[in-house]
Design an enzyme around this catalytic site. Structure first.
Site, PDB file in Angstrom:
ATOM      1  N   THR A   1       0.886  -1.169   0.000  1.00 25.10           N
ATOM      2  CA  THR A   1       0.000   0.000   0.000  1.00 25.10           C
ATOM      3  C   THR A   1       0.915   1.208   0.000  1.00 25.10           C
ATOM      4  O   THR A   1       2.048   1.111   0.452  1.00 25.10           O
ATOM      5  CB  THR A   1      -0.823   0.029   1.309  1.00 25.10           C
ATOM      6  OG1 THR A   1      -1.661  -1.111   1.339  1.00 25.10           O
ATOM      7  CG2 THR A   1      -1.668   1.278   1.459  1.00 25.10           C
TER       8      THR A   1
ATOM      9  N   ARG B   1     -13.527  -7.726  -1.046  1.00 25.70           N
ATOM     10  CA  ARG B   1     -12.837  -7.550   0.247  1.00 25.70           C
ATOM     11  C   ARG B   1     -12.277  -6.129   0.365  1.00 25.70           C
ATOM     12  O   ARG B   1     -11.633  -5.621  -0.544  1.00 25.70           O
ATOM     13  CB  ARG B   1     -11.712  -8.569   0.354  1.00 25.70           C
ATOM     14  CG  ARG B   1     -10.812  -8.418   1.585  1.00 25.70           C
ATOM     15  CD  ARG B   1      -9.573  -7.584   1.301  1.00 25.70           C
ATOM     16  NE  ARG B   1      -8.656  -7.546   2.439  1.00 25.70           N
ATOM     17  CZ  ARG B   1      -7.564  -6.774   2.482  1.00 25.70           C
ATOM     18  NH1 ARG B   1      -7.270  -6.000   1.467  1.00 25.70           N
ATOM     19  NH2 ARG B   1      -6.785  -6.785   3.520  1.00 25.70           N
TER      20      ARG B   1
ATOM     21  N   GLY C   1      -9.756  -3.740   2.664  1.00 29.72           N
ATOM     22  CA  GLY C   1      -8.745  -3.756   3.720  1.00 29.72           C
ATOM     23  C   GLY C   1      -8.915  -2.554   4.630  1.00 29.72           C
ATOM     24  O   GLY C   1      -9.997  -1.958   4.722  1.00 29.72           O
ATOM     25  N   ASP C   2      -7.831  -2.179   5.278  1.00 34.81           N
ATOM     26  CA  ASP C   2      -7.858  -1.027   6.185  1.00 34.81           C
ATOM     27  C   ASP C   2      -7.756   0.299   5.430  1.00 34.81           C
ATOM     28  O   ASP C   2      -8.154   1.346   5.953  1.00 34.81           O
ATOM     29  CB  ASP C   2      -6.707  -1.112   7.191  1.00 34.81           C
ATOM     30  CG  ASP C   2      -5.343  -1.201   6.507  1.00 34.81           C
ATOM     31  OD1 ASP C   2      -5.256  -1.783   5.408  1.00 34.81           O
ATOM     32  OD2 ASP C   2      -4.366  -0.684   7.079  1.00 34.81           O
TER      33      ASP C   2
ATOM     34  N   THR D   1       0.297   0.235   6.535  1.00 33.33           N
ATOM     35  CA  THR D   1       0.416  -0.757   5.470  1.00 33.33           C
ATOM     36  C   THR D   1       0.560  -2.111   6.156  1.00 33.33           C
ATOM     37  O   THR D   1       0.951  -2.182   7.316  1.00 33.33           O
ATOM     38  CB  THR D   1       1.638  -0.503   4.569  1.00 33.33           C
ATOM     39  OG1 THR D   1       2.825  -0.597   5.359  1.00 33.33           O
ATOM     40  CG2 THR D   1       1.600   0.857   3.917  1.00 33.33           C
ATOM     41  N   GLY D   2       0.262  -3.156   5.422  1.00 38.30           N
ATOM     42  CA  GLY D   2       0.371  -4.490   6.001  1.00 38.30           C
ATOM     43  C   GLY D   2      -0.981  -5.169   6.023  1.00 38.30           C
ATOM     44  O   GLY D   2      -1.866  -4.844   5.234  1.00 38.30           O
TER      45      GLY D   2
ATOM     46  N   GLY E   1      -4.279  -5.585   6.497  1.00 41.54           N
ATOM     47  CA  GLY E   1      -5.313  -4.602   6.791  1.00 41.54           C
ATOM     48  C   GLY E   1      -6.344  -5.061   7.797  1.00 41.54           C
ATOM     49  O   GLY E   1      -6.859  -4.263   8.588  1.00 41.54           O
TER      50      GLY E   1
HETATM   51  N1  ASP Z   1      -3.127  -2.806   4.038  1.00 41.54           N
HETATM   52  C1  ASP Z   1      -3.383  -3.329   2.725  1.00 41.54           C
HETATM   53  C2  ASP Z   1      -4.614  -4.157   2.755  1.00 41.54           C
HETATM   54  O1  ASP Z   1      -4.827  -4.892   3.708  1.00 41.54           O
HETATM   55  C3  ASP Z   1      -2.293  -4.142   2.158  1.00 41.54           C
HETATM   56  C4  ASP Z   1      -0.896  -3.805   2.567  1.00 41.54           C
HETATM   57  O2  ASP Z   1      -0.592  -2.692   2.906  1.00 41.54           O
HETATM   58  O3  ASP Z   1      -0.015  -4.692   2.553  1.00 41.54           O
HETATM   59  O4  ASP Z   1      -5.329  -4.134   1.786  1.00 41.54           O
END
Ligand code: ASP
Length: 312
Positions: free
Chosen positions: A167, A195, A197-198, A218-219, A221
């Site tokens: 992200t 779906r 995410g955050d 990021t990560g 979500g």
């Molecule tokens: N946060 C993002 C999501 O869950 C993906 C990411 O940042 O790795 O969609």
């Protein structure tokens, strides 16, 4: 004045900083920086050429928050249009709503005059998706994948929690002290259609309040949604914690999540005075920042708060 971003924001941070140098707003800076990341085909986690969902369709999520007014705008599961961040800004500025998803988001993009982008992926990215489904699905089965009634099973098989996500985060503070955050992503590769995410959830992946500071994630979500991470971090500063204490606390909230599906999480944050921080649950992650007097951005390691992964 400052711009802070996740490291994949490098391609856009000078444009964002230049807007601040010229006296522009944090909102304009964040949008300009993120648009360049969305247009970058080398980034498979944001905008054009992002990894698709399990059906092979690119679905974009984005949000923007204005820390002066707490006005927010977001789009989720947007198909067929590239600049999700601009659309999120338009939701914030043109509608009495905060979040538009799916067909409604695409419809609004058309109304706002965004050019349609029927092909959101390069052929090599489509091939990565196709290969990810092998050897479980034959070519004929892939051709029919939209008809399947057992997608949940294939999502679990195709997902690689360590590699298939990413992200972009931008936080800017302008001359007037106003803060804006923006987040844009193609989400979790091979995700279940629809779906979110955050990234489009205000308070989860994105939060800004001029009075205290801002944060973006990021990560994985789902974890940031469960812990309301971006809002929690800003709230901890509101309760008197320093930027470092608030960031550590937001990370330990994530570490303390019980249950399944625990993976990598990262955040960037600033306080109201423009001090910045980057945190990650794993080693080796970095973030970038630039102030108007810097000719280029500086990359800094993120502070690590380990979160033991748990999956399935
Ligand atoms: N946060 C993002 C999501 O869950 C993906 C990411 O940042 O790795 O969609």
């Amino acid at each position: 004045m400052i711009v802070v971003a996740s490291s994949n924001g490098r391609i856009g941070i000078e444009a964002a900083t230049q807007i601040l140098r010229q006296g522009g707003t944090a909102v304009d800076a964040v949008e300009a920086g993120i648009r360049l990341v969305e247009a970058n085909p080398e980034d498979n986690t944001v905008g054009f050429n992002g990894y698709p969902n399990i059906l092979g369709e690119v679905e974009l999520d984005a949000s923007m928050m204005n820390g002066r007014t707490l006005e927010s705008g977001a789009v989720g599961a947007l198909k067929g249009y590239l600049h999700a961040i601009t659309l999120a800004r338009q939701v914030m500025e043109r509608l009495p709503h905060v979040l538009l998803v799916g067909d409604g988001a695409s419809r609004f993009a058309a109304e706002m005059g965004h050019p349609p982008q029927p092909e959101m992926m390069l052929p090599e990215t489509r091939a990565v998706w196709r290969n990810r489904l092998q050897p479980e699905l034959s070519d004929a089965e892939v051709a029919q994948i939209a008809e399947r009634t057992d997608l949940a099973r294939w999502v679990e098989l195709a997902t690689d929690p360590e590699r298939a996500k990413g992200t972009v985060n931008f936080i800017a503070q302008d001359k007037a002290g106003n803060i804006c955050t923006g987040v844009s992503t193609s989400g979790w590769a091979w995700k279940y259609p629809g779906r979110l995410g955050d990234s489009p959830i205000i308070g989860a992946g994105n939060y800004a309040d001029n009075r205290y500071g801002a944060a973006a994630c990021t990560g994985m979500g789902e974890m940031a949604i469960r812990a309301s991470t971006a809002h929690s971090l800003v709230f901890y500063m509101k309760m008197g914690l320093s930027l470092a204490e608030a960031s550590e606390r937001a990370m330990t909230d994530l570490r303390d999540l019980d249950g399944r599906f625990i993976s990598v999480m990262n955040l960037v944050a600033i306080d109201k005075d423009g001090n910045h921080a980057g945190y990650s649950s794993v080693d080796g992650r970095s973030y970038i920042y630039q102030t108007p007097d810097m000719p280029e951005c500086e990359e800094l390691p993120r502070t690590v708060v380990p979160i033991p992964p748990r999956w399935g």
